[in-house]
Structure formats: C-alpha cells, structure tokens
Design a protein around this motif. Structure first.
Motif, short mmCIF file in Angstrom:
data_model
loop_
_atom_site.label_atom_id
_atom_site.label_comp_id
_atom_site.label_asym_id
_atom_site.label_seq_id
_atom_site.Cartn_x
_atom_site.Cartn_y
_atom_site.Cartn_z
N TYR A 55 32.82 31.30 -72.01
CA TYR A 55 31.79 30.35 -72.38
C TYR A 55 32.41 29.02 -72.80
O TYR A 55 33.50 28.98 -73.39
CB TYR A 55 30.94 30.91 -73.53
N ASP A 56 31.69 27.96 -72.51
CA ASP A 56 32.13 26.62 -72.93
C ASP A 56 31.66 26.30 -74.34
O ASP A 56 32.34 25.58 -75.07
CB ASP A 56 31.57 25.56 -71.97
N LEU A 58 35.94 32.28 -75.11
CA LEU A 58 35.71 30.86 -74.90
C LEU A 58 36.72 30.32 -73.89
O LEU A 58 37.84 30.83 -73.78
CB LEU A 58 35.86 30.09 -76.21
N THR A 59 36.33 29.29 -73.18
CA THR A 59 37.26 28.60 -72.29
C THR A 59 38.32 27.90 -73.14
O THR A 59 38.13 27.71 -74.35
CB THR A 59 36.51 27.57 -71.43
N GLU A 89 27.51 17.24 -77.89
CA GLU A 89 28.48 18.03 -77.12
C GLU A 89 27.94 18.37 -75.74
O GLU A 89 28.66 18.26 -74.73
CB GLU A 89 28.82 19.31 -77.90
N ASP A 112 39.01 24.90 -73.59
CA ASP A 112 38.48 23.75 -74.34
C ASP A 112 37.11 24.08 -74.95
O ASP A 112 36.33 23.18 -75.28
CB ASP A 112 38.36 22.52 -73.43
N GLY A 113 36.84 25.37 -75.13
CA GLY A 113 35.55 25.79 -75.66
C GLY A 113 35.36 25.38 -77.11
O GLY A 113 36.32 25.20 -77.87
N SER A 171 29.86 19.14 -64.62
CA SER A 171 30.39 20.50 -64.58
C SER A 171 29.36 21.50 -65.09
O SER A 171 28.43 21.14 -65.82
CB SER A 171 31.66 20.59 -65.43
N VAL A 177 28.00 24.35 -67.47
CA VAL A 177 28.20 24.61 -68.89
C VAL A 177 27.62 25.98 -69.22
O VAL A 177 26.40 26.20 -69.09
CB VAL A 177 27.54 23.53 -69.77
N ARG A 178 28.49 26.90 -69.61
CA ARG A 178 28.05 28.23 -70.01
C ARG A 178 27.94 28.28 -71.53
O ARG A 178 28.87 27.91 -72.25
CB ARG A 178 29.06 29.29 -69.55
N ARG A 211 37.20 24.21 -82.42
CA ARG A 211 37.62 24.59 -81.07
C ARG A 211 38.68 25.67 -81.15
O ARG A 211 39.35 25.82 -82.17
CB ARG A 211 38.14 23.36 -80.31
N ARG A 247 29.43 17.13 -71.94
CA ARG A 247 29.89 18.07 -70.92
C ARG A 247 29.05 17.96 -69.64
O ARG A 247 29.59 17.98 -68.53
CB ARG A 247 29.85 19.49 -71.47
#
Length: 596
Positions: A493-494, A521-522, A400, A524-525, A409, A411-412, A586, A404
């Motif tokens: 957070y991702d 979560l985002t 994962e 798409d987290g 990008s 990533v948190r 997710r 990402r």
C-alpha cells in the motif's frame, strides 16, 4: 543472587516484594550526561509491556506505568494515587537544577535520587509492576558522578588519584551497611559525606530509597559525542559537563559496575554501546538484555491491578467514580458526564460505547441544531478532540493524496479500523470535485469488525459514487493472522490509516500491527495514525471500567520508530484540547525493523 558480605542493613533490598510473593525486577539505566538514559528509561517500559506481556513502570522525569491491556499511571492520571516520594522527587529535581553548580547542589541531587528510588518502590508495589525502570540509582549514581560534583577530574591542573574496584566495593558497604571507609579508599575517593548523610537519613526515616538494582543497563557513549549532544540541546552547559569530567565519570561508572558484579554476579549489568546506535537499536538491545531476567522470575500470567474491572464490566455506580472522580473533578469537566443521560447522543454512547455510530454522531454535528444536553455532550473535551482529529486528518490526507494522484500513478490505500471512513472519503470527494478522472487510479481496501452490520453497505455506496478504480470492504479482526494474510494480498500500500484504535488495542497487538503495516507499505509509503494523552476524562473512564492505553506524542513516536517507521521525523498535529495527536510518518529504509 549472591549474598553480600558483612553486616547488611535489613531495610535495604535488591528486589521489591509484591502481594502474592512475586517480585518487581528493578532496572537502573545509567550513563554519562548525553547518553540518552532519560529517554530510554521512559520508553523502555512501554516496549517491555508490548514485547514481553507484562506491567512495567518508569521512574524519572515522569512516573509512568504501562500494562498490556491498559495503562495505570501517567502525568495527570493517578487512579491509585501518587506517592509522596514521587512528588518530593520532582521538587528536589527542580531545586537541584536551580542551584546546579552551587555548594548545595550535591545534597539536593542526592535527595532527588533518594526520593525517586523510594517512589520506584512505591509504584512497583502499588501498581503490581513486574519491572520498574529508573534513569538513576542513588548508590551507583553517587559512585559514578559524585567525583565530578564534589571535586572534578583534576586538582591544580594535575589528575586526581583514581579509585579502584575495591574502593567502590567499600562504598557499597559504607552506603548500604553503614561501615566506615578504609583510609586508603577514603584518600582516593571523593568526599562521600553528602551520600552518607542522605543514606543515613533514609535509614532513620524508613525510606525505601537506598537499594541496589537487580539489573543495570549502562549506555556507553564516547564522551566527545555525548558532549556534542549536550551542546546541541541549546541549554546551559553545567560546569561538570566538560570532556575531562565526563571521561572520568564514564571510567568510574564502569568500575562501579565491576564492583556491583562482585556483589550480585556477572549477569547483573549490561554495557550497551550507544555511540552510533539509533534509539530503536538501543531499545532493542535493552529488551534483549532484560528478557532473560524477566523470564527467570516470571511465575505466571500478569496479575491484575487494584481497581481495574475484569471481563470488560463497566459501571458508573461505584464510589470511586461517584466520589473520587465525579465529585473530586466536578469543576474540571466531570460535571458534563451525568448530563449525558438527558440527551439522545449521550444515551447512544451509554448503549454502544464509542462505536462507529457514535463517531458519526460527533462528526456530523455541523449544520444542525442541538439540544442543550447534546451540546454539553459535543463540547466534552474528549469529543471535541475526536472532532478536531477528523479535520486534521482530512487536511493532511488530502494533501498527500493530491500529490500522489497528480503524478498519474496508481495509489493503493488501506484503512483499518475504517468505521464510516469519513477521514478518507472527505479528501477523496474533495479531489473528485476538481478532477474526477483521478479516482480511477485509487484502489481502496477498508476493514472493520462492523459489529452492528452498519458499515459495509454505506461505505460501499460511497465508494461506488466516487467510481474508484477498485474497492473492497473486509469484515474481521485486523490483528488475526489469517485476515492479515488476506489483506496483505491487496498490497503493498502507498497510504495506510491506523486511526482510533491505539488507545483500545492491547500493546502487544498494537506493536505487531504497526510492524505489519510497515511490512506492507511501499518503500515511500506513508502512515497516518493517532494517539490519546491521559487527562481528566481518563480517570472517570478507569473508574467506570474502561481500559485504555495513553501515549504522549513523544512516546508514540518512539513506538512507531521501534516498529520500523521514521518516528523521530513524524509530523504531529493536535486539536484544541491537546488530547488527541495525529502523526504522519513514513517507513524507515532498510530491512526488518529492530526487535521484530
């Protein structure tokens, strides 16, 4: 509760008395085949324990008891024993499936229902349940389904005469009070000989298998939709699982509920439209329907269950642990536990419990020589499960993360309880070897109680060596609202990790924390979490005073789904002993999760 008219059998009850004068609320989940009643009956008690802070049991394919701070009954985990009626219910359920469609089927099925209802009484009393939820009821199931089993919806191609609400009231009197059926009712009703024989035998033998539920939840599903669900299972379709019979069963169930309301009042039954509702929505509607009933009979805080340790006391020097577990399960792996005293690792466990330090000892076992006693410790099934979990997590998290980070990008990541964060630092370090420049796009927040002040320095040093974009270690209780507000400021957070705590955290806290994770979560987290199933080790832990929650992967997926994640599509991986299960899910699209 309204009084029944006529002579009433004193052995028939609509509620179950518990020690101290409290009562178990008895709930029956009914519906035509394909309505989802078995799934709801299994998952609803878990959610009730989390939402309403009570002890709830399930009677159906499995017998379960969920508490807020610990679970009391699960497959293979019977700390206070397993009722004979529950064993007989399993036997007759299997026999009914084997002989379905035959002349013996209705008798076997009704015997199964009677023993299951009796087991529900026993479990409710033995484990101090506030609520017991069953996926059937002998009397109401006989009303709703006996017509299909015995005669079908048609005769010679013509529809059979329909029973009335008064006819079904007469069935209550026949089954509960032993009164004869009026001739007019007998002509319209299917043969009740099987149900009468079973209920009569129950009264003679003193079984608690003939009673009326306090509350009925009827899952109303369009018969065509239900039939398509049944066919989609890929299993054999029973003769009565046809559109005409299922339509008749639905109509009869609804009439039976109206008859029940004349006995117990209009609030005793709830019809839930489950045709287009998701499982999480059905769960939320069911909790909302039961909440007033629970609050009406609640007399105080949930009581303790026989045999549980209070105040976190733990002791292995008691007869239950030494005789019932150690001697009784010696050849099922219990023999390893006394040998923990002989090894350094085992003594560390006895001092610290399953602390971050003990977890590190299990994780760092590779490449070192171990004494025989320490080898026994590491090969203990629970410790093998923890070791396997680490490697499963590292593999799925690395995949994962790499996906990402490859997009360039930021990533948190949020992990709590973090421990030494082996599950996260391992994948990050593997990626850093190949592409160290990607680490500047990683923002990591880790949180833990860190009771021994061991974690902060080591975790910070490891993060510094990776040269992450940012890193913060927070000490505190992740369920405290103040800390949650502080942690939310670092989001959304991702990637989130909730690993190693679902078995120890009380259910209400677990549900609230899962909802908090979903909210932070985002869109798409992704969430990485895990759960433990009950096994031999669970009994020893219970008798020694440990409190734990046990989830099968199916149950934990339902909890995730209820909390706002796409639990139904969660990917599950288990270790070699199938004790621990890693789930990757997710967040579900949409707004606030149902029930929140």
């Amino acid at each position: 509760m309204a009084q029944h008219r006529g002579r009433r059998n004193p052995g028939v009850r609509t509620w179950f008395g518990l020690p101290g004068g409290s009562m178990t609320l008895r709930v029956a989940v009914l519906g035509i085949d394909g309505s989802g009643k078995s799934t709801l009956a299994r998952t609803l008690p878990m959610v009730l324990a989390a939402e309403l802070n009570l002890v709830a049991g399930a009677a159906g394919d499995e017998f379960l008891v969920f508490g807020t701070e610990q679970d009391h009954l699960a497959p293979g985990f019977h700390p206070e024993g397993f009722p004979l009626a529950a064993r007989l219910a399993h036997v007759f359920r299997s026999l009914a499936k084997r002989f379905r469609g035959g002349a013996a089927y209705p008798y076997l099925k009704l015997a199964h229902l009677m023993f299951q209802d009796d087991a529900a009484v026993s479990i409710g009393s033995r484990y101090g349940c506030d609520v017991v939820v069953s996926d059937c009821n002998l009397i109401l199931s006989a009303m709703g389904r006996a017509g299909n089993y015995r005669r079908g919806a048609t005769h010679g191609g013509a529809p059979r005469a329909r029973s009335s609400v008064d006819d079904l009231r007469a069935v209550f009197a026949f089954l509960i009070e032993g009164e004869a059926l009026p001739e007019e009712s007998a002509r319209r009703l299917p043969s009740m000989s099987a149900a009468g024989a079973v209920s009569g035998a129950a009264r003679m033998l003193g079984f608690d298998g003939v009673w009326i539920p306090d509350v009925v939840l009827f899952l109303d599903v369009d018969p065509e939709i239900a039939l398509s669900r049944i066919r989609g299972r890929g299993a054999r379709v029973d003769p009565h699982e046809n559109l005409a019979d299922m339509q008749r069963a639905r109509e009869t169930y609804l009439k039976a509920l109206r008859a029940l309301q004349t006995y117990q009042g209009a609030t005793c039954s709830h019809v839930i439209d489950a045709t287009d509702a998701t499982p999480a929505e059905v769960l939320a509607k069911s909790v909302a329907a039961l909440r007033p009933h629970v609050e009406a009979q609640r007399t105080g805080a949930p009581g303790s269950v026989l045999g549980t340790a209070e105040g976190g006391r733990r002791s292995f020097l008691n007869s239950r642990y030494l005789v019932r577990y150690l001697a009784g399960r010696w050849f099922q792996g219990a023999w390893r536990e006394p040998l923990f005293l002989l090894g350094q690792m085992g003594r560390q466990l006895l001092r610290e419990g399953y602390s971050a330090g003990v977890m590190r000892t299990i994780y760092d076992q590779d490449g070192s020589a171990h004494s025989l006693a320490d080898r026994v410790f590491l090969d203990y099934p629970l410790h093998r499960a923890v070791y396997d979990r680490l490697h499963i997590l590292q593999n799925v998290i690395e995949t994962e993360l790499e996906s990402r980070l490859a997009r360039g990008s930021r990533v948190r990541i949020f992990t709590a309880p973090s421990g030494f964060a082996y599950d996260l630092f391992g994948p990050l370090e593997a990626i850093a070897v190949r592409k160290p420049e990607l680490m500047r796009n990683v923002e990591l927040v880790a949180a833990d109680l860190d009771p021994h002040s061991l974690l902060a320095g080591e975790v910070e040093s490891r993060a510094e060596r990776l040269r992450l974009g940012s890193f913060r270690f927070v000490v505190g209780d992740i369920t405290a609202r103040g800390l949650q507000q502080e942690l939310a400021a670092g989001g959304p957070y991702d990637i989130a990790l909730f690993v190693g705590l679902s078995s120890w955290l009380p259910k209400p806290h677990s549900l609230r924390h899962l909802r908090w994770l979903r909210a932070n979560l985002t869109p798409d987290g992704v969430l990485f979490s895990d759960c433990f199933s009950a096994s031999t080790y669970s009994l020893g832990g219970r008798y020694a005073g440990y409190r734990a929650q046990y989830y099968s992967p199916a149950l934990y997926r339902c909890l995730l789904d209820y909390a706002g994640f796409d639990g139904g599509s969660a990917c599950t991986s288990s270790g070699r002993d199938r004790l621990n299960h890693v789930l990757v899910t997710r967040r579900k699209a949409g707004g606030i999760p149902v029930g929140a």
